[in-house]
Design a protein around this motif. Structure first.
Motif, PDB file in Angstrom:
ATOM      1  N   PHE A  82     -10.158 -58.514  26.085  1.00 25.99           N
ATOM      2  CA  PHE A  82      -8.810 -57.992  26.334  1.00 25.99           C
ATOM      3  C   PHE A  82      -7.762 -59.053  25.982  1.00 25.99           C
ATOM      4  CE2 PHE A  82     -10.878 -55.210  29.710  1.00 25.99           C
ATOM      5  CZ  PHE A  82     -10.755 -54.051  28.951  1.00 25.99           C
ATOM      6  N   GLU A  83      -6.624 -58.561  25.560  1.00 31.96           N
ATOM      7  CA  GLU A  83      -5.454 -59.429  25.390  1.00 31.96           C
ATOM      8  C   GLU A  83      -4.207 -58.594  25.672  1.00 31.96           C
ATOM      9  OE1 GLU A  83      -4.370 -60.766  21.481  1.00 31.96           O
ATOM     10  OE2 GLU A  83      -5.434 -59.106  20.508  1.00 31.96           O
ATOM     11  N   LEU A  84      -3.131 -59.287  25.981  1.00 29.81           N
ATOM     12  CA  LEU A  84      -1.861 -58.611  26.222  1.00 29.81           C
ATOM     13  C   LEU A  84      -0.918 -58.839  25.052  1.00 29.81           C
ATOM     14  CD1 LEU A  84      -1.076 -59.279  30.010  1.00 29.81           C
ATOM     15  CD2 LEU A  84      -2.169 -57.295  28.952  1.00 29.81           C
ATOM     16  N   HIS A  85      -0.305 -57.759  24.597  1.00 29.92           N
ATOM     17  CA  HIS A  85       0.823 -57.844  23.690  1.00 29.92           C
ATOM     18  C   HIS A  85       2.077 -57.562  24.523  1.00 29.92           C
ATOM     19  CE1 HIS A  85      -1.361 -57.245  19.591  1.00 29.92           C
ATOM     20  NE2 HIS A  85      -1.978 -58.115  20.371  1.00 29.92           N
ATOM     21  N   TYR A  86       3.209 -58.034  24.028  1.00 28.98           N
ATOM     22  CA  TYR A  86       4.447 -57.920  24.799  1.00 28.98           C
ATOM     23  C   TYR A  86       5.539 -57.320  23.912  1.00 28.98           C
ATOM     24  CZ  TYR A  86       1.946 -61.145  27.852  1.00 28.98           C
ATOM     25  OH  TYR A  86       0.999 -61.733  28.668  1.00 28.98           O
ATOM     26  N   GLN A  87       6.198 -56.291  24.426  1.00 33.60           N
ATOM     27  CA  GLN A  87       7.305 -55.690  23.683  1.00 33.60           C
ATOM     28  C   GLN A  87       8.619 -55.994  24.403  1.00 33.60           C
ATOM     29  OE1 GLN A  87       7.393 -51.345  23.226  1.00 33.60           O
ATOM     30  NE2 GLN A  87       8.276 -51.635  21.176  1.00 33.60           N
ATOM     31  N   PRO A  88       9.549 -56.684  23.704  1.00 39.46           N
ATOM     32  CA  PRO A  88      10.836 -57.007  24.334  1.00 39.46           C
ATOM     33  C   PRO A  88      11.656 -55.764  24.659  1.00 39.46           C
ATOM     34  CG  PRO A  88      10.435 -58.408  22.432  1.00 39.46           C
ATOM     35  CD  PRO A  88       9.395 -57.318  22.396  1.00 39.46           C
ATOM     36  N   ARG A  96      -4.398 -54.538  25.134  1.00 39.75           N
ATOM     37  CA  ARG A  96      -5.105 -54.284  23.881  1.00 39.75           C
ATOM     38  C   ARG A  96      -6.568 -54.684  24.058  1.00 39.75           C
ATOM     39  NH1 ARG A  96      -1.127 -51.857  23.463  1.00 39.75           N
ATOM     40  NH2 ARG A  96       0.478 -51.967  21.822  1.00 39.75           N
ATOM     41  N   TRP A  97      -7.459 -53.954  23.392  1.00 39.26           N
ATOM     42  CA  TRP A  97      -8.899 -54.236  23.486  1.00 39.26           C
ATOM     43  C   TRP A  97      -9.478 -54.384  22.093  1.00 39.26           C
ATOM     44  CZ3 TRP A  97     -13.167 -50.200  25.058  1.00 39.26           C
ATOM     45  CH2 TRP A  97     -14.411 -50.852  25.148  1.00 39.26           C
ATOM     46  N   ASN A  98     -10.036 -55.550  21.814  1.00 37.66           N
ATOM     47  CA  ASN A  98     -10.719 -55.806  20.549  1.00 37.66           C
ATOM     48  C   ASN A  98     -12.188 -56.026  20.868  1.00 37.66           C
ATOM     49  OD1 ASN A  98     -11.366 -56.368  17.917  1.00 37.66           O
ATOM     50  ND2 ASN A  98     -10.392 -58.386  17.855  1.00 37.66           N
ATOM     51  N   CYS A  99     -12.966 -54.939  20.801  1.00 37.33           N
ATOM     52  CA  CYS A  99     -14.389 -54.974  21.162  1.00 37.33           C
ATOM     53  C   CYS A  99     -15.191 -55.679  20.065  1.00 37.33           C
ATOM     54  CB  CYS A  99     -14.906 -53.548  21.355  1.00 37.33           C
ATOM     55  SG  CYS A  99     -16.646 -53.445  21.802  1.00 37.33           S
ATOM     56  N   GLN A 100     -16.100 -56.550  20.468  1.00 37.79           N
ATOM     57  CA  GLN A 100     -16.896 -57.319  19.502  1.00 37.79           C
ATOM     58  C   GLN A 100     -17.689 -56.411  18.567  1.00 37.79           C
ATOM     59  OE1 GLN A 100     -19.396 -60.165  21.530  1.00 37.79           O
ATOM     60  NE2 GLN A 100     -17.686 -61.025  22.717  1.00 37.79           N
ATOM     61  N   GLU A 101     -18.280 -55.350  19.105  1.00 43.08           N
ATOM     62  CA  GLU A 101     -19.119 -54.471  18.295  1.00 43.08           C
ATOM     63  C   GLU A 101     -18.344 -53.340  17.625  1.00 43.08           C
ATOM     64  OE1 GLU A 101     -19.906 -55.431  21.284  1.00 43.08           O
ATOM     65  OE2 GLU A 101     -21.855 -56.427  21.177  1.00 43.08           O
ATOM     66  N   LEU A 102     -17.295 -52.837  18.283  1.00 42.45           N
ATOM     67  CA  LEU A 102     -16.623 -51.621  17.813  1.00 42.45           C
ATOM     68  C   LEU A 102     -15.262 -51.879  17.176  1.00 42.45           C
ATOM     69  CD1 LEU A 102     -17.401 -49.400  20.934  1.00 42.45           C
ATOM     70  CD2 LEU A 102     -18.691 -49.513  18.802  1.00 42.45           C
ATOM     71  N   GLY A 103     -14.761 -53.087  17.292  1.00 38.21           N
ATOM     72  CA  GLY A 103     -13.438 -53.376  16.748  1.00 38.21           C
ATOM     73  C   GLY A 103     -12.336 -52.985  17.719  1.00 38.21           C
ATOM     74  N   ARG A 104     -11.143 -52.759  17.191  1.00 36.62           N
ATOM     75  CA  ARG A 104      -9.986 -52.436  18.036  1.00 36.62           C
ATOM     76  C   ARG A 104     -10.067 -50.984  18.523  1.00 36.62           C
ATOM     77  NH1 ARG A 104      -6.472 -56.292  18.589  1.00 36.62           N
ATOM     78  NH2 ARG A 104      -6.425 -58.020  17.082  1.00 36.62           N
ATOM     79  N   ILE A 105      -9.901 -50.817  19.815  1.00 37.63           N
ATOM     80  CA  ILE A 105      -9.948 -49.497  20.446  1.00 37.63           C
ATOM     81  C   ILE A 105      -8.552 -49.167  20.955  1.00 37.63           C
ATOM     82  CG2 ILE A 105     -11.097 -48.048  22.156  1.00 37.63           C
ATOM     83  CD1 ILE A 105     -12.996 -49.313  20.131  1.00 37.63           C
ATOM     84  N   SER A 106      -8.092 -47.954  20.662  1.00 41.63           N
ATOM     85  CA  SER A 106      -6.755 -47.538  21.085  1.00 41.63           C
ATOM     86  C   SER A 106      -6.665 -47.436  22.610  1.00 41.63           C
ATOM     87  CB  SER A 106      -6.402 -46.189  20.467  1.00 41.63           C
ATOM     88  OG  SER A 106      -5.263 -45.628  21.083  1.00 41.63           O
ATOM     89  N   PRO A 107      -5.554 -47.927  23.194  1.00 44.00           N
ATOM     90  CA  PRO A 107      -5.363 -47.756  24.644  1.00 44.00           C
ATOM     91  C   PRO A 107      -5.399 -46.287  25.060  1.00 44.00           C
ATOM     92  CG  PRO A 107      -3.764 -49.310  23.765  1.00 44.00           C
ATOM     93  CD  PRO A 107      -4.453 -48.698  22.575  1.00 44.00           C
ATOM     94  N   ALA A 108      -4.953 -45.391  24.167  1.00 37.26           N
ATOM     95  CA  ALA A 108      -4.977 -43.962  24.491  1.00 37.26           C
ATOM     96  C   ALA A 108      -6.394 -43.462  24.695  1.00 37.26           C
ATOM     97  CB  ALA A 108      -4.299 -43.165  23.374  1.00 37.26           C
ATOM     98  N   GLU A 109      -7.384 -44.192  24.155  1.00 37.79           N
ATOM     99  CA  GLU A 109      -8.784 -43.794  24.302  1.00 37.79           C
ATOM    100  C   GLU A 109      -9.447 -44.482  25.479  1.00 37.79           C
ATOM    101  OE1 GLU A 109     -12.762 -43.173  21.496  1.00 37.79           O
ATOM    102  OE2 GLU A 109     -11.193 -44.573  20.851  1.00 37.79           O
ATOM    103  N   PHE A 110      -9.219 -45.785  25.643  1.00 38.20           N
ATOM    104  CA  PHE A 110     -10.005 -46.488  26.658  1.00 38.20           C
ATOM    105  C   PHE A 110      -9.350 -46.507  28.043  1.00 38.20           C
ATOM    106  CE2 PHE A 110      -7.588 -50.250  25.111  1.00 38.20           C
ATOM    107  CZ  PHE A 110      -7.247 -50.863  26.298  1.00 38.20           C
ATOM    108  N   ILE A 111      -8.031 -46.402  28.134  1.00 35.40           N
ATOM    109  CA  ILE A 111      -7.404 -46.444  29.464  1.00 35.40           C
ATOM    110  C   ILE A 111      -7.735 -45.197  30.291  1.00 35.40           C
ATOM    111  CG2 ILE A 111      -5.188 -46.419  30.683  1.00 35.40           C
ATOM    112  CD1 ILE A 111      -4.182 -48.482  28.713  1.00 35.40           C
ATOM    113  N   PRO A 112      -7.652 -43.968  29.739  1.00 32.60           N
ATOM    114  CA  PRO A 112      -8.097 -42.802  30.535  1.00 32.60           C
ATOM    115  C   PRO A 112      -9.554 -42.920  30.962  1.00 32.60           C
ATOM    116  CG  PRO A 112      -6.817 -42.083  28.635  1.00 32.60           C
ATOM    117  CD  PRO A 112      -7.074 -43.548  28.450  1.00 32.60           C
ATOM    118  N   LEU A 113     -10.394 -43.486  30.101  1.00 33.97           N
ATOM    119  CA  LEU A 113     -11.802 -43.668  30.453  1.00 33.97           C
ATOM    120  C   LEU A 113     -11.934 -44.648  31.613  1.00 33.97           C
ATOM    121  CD1 LEU A 113     -14.799 -43.219  29.874  1.00 33.97           C
ATOM    122  CD2 LEU A 113     -14.651 -45.005  28.123  1.00 33.97           C
ATOM    123  N   ALA A 114     -11.165 -45.732  31.572  1.00 34.00           N
ATOM    124  CA  ALA A 114     -11.206 -46.718  32.663  1.00 34.00           C
ATOM    125  C   ALA A 114     -10.734 -46.109  33.972  1.00 34.00           C
ATOM    126  CB  ALA A 114     -10.352 -47.930  32.289  1.00 34.00           C
TER     127      ALA A 114
END
Length: 588
Positions: A344-350, A367-385
């Protein structure tokens, strides 16, 4: 054996019927004849019988296998002798006869003297069995029926579905399986108590019985109608319906819609009016599965998609759902490891003050950059979480990381009036969340009034009392509160005024295309005016064009964020951006 045993003979051949009837009458038995499975079932339901002689092959209507299965579904037909008469001598036919509930079978041409002895023997065996029926029936009922609703349970439904699949396969027929789940049932249990939850389940089962009656045919004991509809409760708030005689796939949707409308009507329980909605998934045999487990599983998956779409609807199963479910399972497995792997990492929007032209704060975006799957959209992983509860751990990581970063910038001379962090309704409802926020603020050294928590409007719908206590506790700590995506939820203005909110964020769906859409423009202008009257700040998010920026400025909106002003950036890049902005910033 009863004083004068009553034998029901079901055969489409009149000569066979008369021969069998005469033979049994000579043995001192009473006989009734039926020319089809449907007629025989009706006679049995109305008058009963001590034993049934049943032909296997009846081309017009139900065959003997189906008729036997329907007889066994009746409370009075679970233990009586059923002797099947068949000219078929292959092993599959014999197995199917026993599988449908036959006591025994006899081959054609019938040995007439043997027939009388066979019936006498079956009736004597049944008499011995009847002595044990009370205890057996109790055990059977416990094993196959749900004690709360008196509906068949999962075991009964699966066994019955398995039998009906065999019949459907033999006759090239379609079956429909409906999987039902009450939307928000946990909320009823949590807010009103399990007693009310049980009452809702009982009333739900009663409504299902009523709306599944076809042509006013009563649902019989065993909960199967004469048109092949059967009903069961699998557990919790999950119910299933089997449609064993559908011509078209659309027939299943007709029943699903009837169910949806019936269960959307309010329940009046103990002088309380309770509203529920229902999500329904549909699978069709044989295209969506050839086993009972596959059909139930796929209907369950379709129900999940109906619920994800907002509930109060039905969905047909599709292969794409299976692929999506596999993707979801893979994501969930990786999501469990994401924090430990530092993915995980955080991006910041002013966010910008439109009066001074400089930044006023930043919003932290996960933001999530998965080692095996690459970048995953927050719209996909946050509802799952949120669904699997991982949002609690992830949310804590986001909050701690954002606070530490804001304090670090402050130490470097980069001043922020606020750093905004999104929190889910589940985080707010989690016990001890305000204490966690206070702990993180203390650990990071960040001033409480620098932190702003953004809550989606939809999160304020349920558990109002608990949410109110949590928000008040957070305000006591000294943090700021805002409503994110405002305008997309269902909050009434009167409810909104009850919450200790400092800021409204106008959802970007209203900002988008407002230049061409007068309705959106009117809504945005109204929100700004409303917030001003309630002494709240307003931030317009998703600003992407100069026309949009001019519109919100002209309507006295004082803050904005969006790609036109600055896109979300990693911490190092946004730090450089903020430094450059600070050097141009007027003294305030």
């Amino acid at each position: 054996m009863p004083a004068q045993a009553h034998i029901l003979i079901i055969d489409d051949d009149p000569l066979i019927r008369r021969l069998v009837a005469k033979t049994l009458q000579n043995e001192g038995m009473q006989t009734t004849e039926a020319v089809s499975g449907e007629e025989g079932l009706k006679i049995f339901q109305e008058h009963g019988a001590d034993a049934v002689l049943l032909d296997v092959i009846m081309p017009n209507g139900m065959d003997g296998f189906a008729t036997c299965a329907r007889i066994r579904e009746q409370s009075t037909g679970q233990h009586i002798p059923v002797l099947m008469m068949t000219g078929l001598d292959d092993l599959d036919s014999v197995n199917c006869a026993y599988g449908s509930g036959a006591t025994d079978f006899i081959t054609k041409p019938i040995n007439v003297p043997l027939l009388g002895y066979r019936i006498h023997y079956l009736l004597r065996s049944a008499k011995t069995t009847y002595r044990l029926l009370d205890s057996e029936q109790r055990l059977h009922h416990m094993a196959y029926f749900d004690s709360l609703t008196e509906l068949p349970n999962r075991t009964f439904f699966q066994e019955h579905l398995k039998i009906m699949i065999a019949f459907a396969q033999r006759h090239h027929q379609k079956l429909g399986v409906l999987f039902l789940d009450i939307d928000g049932f946990k909320r009823i249990n949590d807010s009103l108590g399990h007693h009310f939850g049980d009452l809702v389940l009982q009333e739900t089962s009663n409504r299902l019985r009523k709306c599944l009656r076809a042509s006013d045919a009563l649902i019989r004991v065993g909960n199967t109608t004469s048109d092949g509809i059967s009903l069961a409760r699998l557990g919790g708030d999950e119910f299933t319906v089997l449609l064993s005689s559908i011509e078209r796939n659309e027939d299943a949707a007709t029943v699903a819609e009837r169910i949806r409308k019936s269960l959307a009507e309010p329940f009046i329980l103990a002088d309380q009016e309770i509203y529920t909605t229902t999500s329904v998934g549909i699978s069709i045999y044989p295209v969506d599965g050839e086993t009972e487990l596959d059909l139930i599983k796929n209907a369950d998956l379709a129900m999940y998609y109906a619920k994800r779409a907002g509930g109060n609807s039905y969905r047909y199963f599709s292969v794409n759902m299976t692929e999506a479910a596999k993707r979801r399972l893979i994501l969930e497995n990786h999501l469990h490891k994401a924090i430990e792997r530092n993915e995980f990492e955080l991006h910041y929007q002013p966010q910008f003050d439109l009066i001074t032209g400089s930044y006023s704060g930043v919003e932290a975006l996960l933001r999530w950059n998965c080692q095996e799957l690459g970048r995953i959209s927050p719209a996909e992983f946050i509802p799952l979480a949120e669904e699997n509860g991982l949002i609690i751990r992830i949310g804590e990581w986001v909050l701690r990381t954002a606070c530490l970063q804001a304090k670090n910038w402050h130490n470097q001379g980069i001043r922020l009036s606020r750093i905004a962090v999104n929190v889910s309704g589940k985080q707010l409802l989690h016990k001890g969340f305000p204490s966690l926020v206070a702990k993180i603020l203390a650990e990071s050294g960040l001033k409480p009034n620098t932190l702003e928590l953004e809550v989606t409007e939809s999160a304020l719908i349920f558990e109002e009392n608990i949410l109110m206590e949590a928000l008040k506790s957070l305000k006591k700590i000294g943090i700021q509160l805002s409503i994110d995506d405002f305008g997309t939820g269902y909050s009434s203005l009167s409810r909104l005024m009850n919450f200790p909110i400092d800021c409204l964020k106008i959802d970007q769906s209203f900002i988008r295309d407002l230049e061409q859409n007068t309705a959106k423009a009117a809504i945005v202008a109204a929100i700004i005016k409303m917030a001003e009257g309630m002494n709240m700040k307003v931030i317009a998010e998703g600003v992407e064009t100069n026309d949009q920026l001019d519109f919100i400025k002209n309507n006295q909106c004082k803050e904005a964020q969006g790609y036109l002003l600055c896109k979300p950036l990693p911490s190092t890049q946004v730090e450089e951006f903020l430094r450059n902005q600070a050097s141009l910033r007027p003294n305030v």
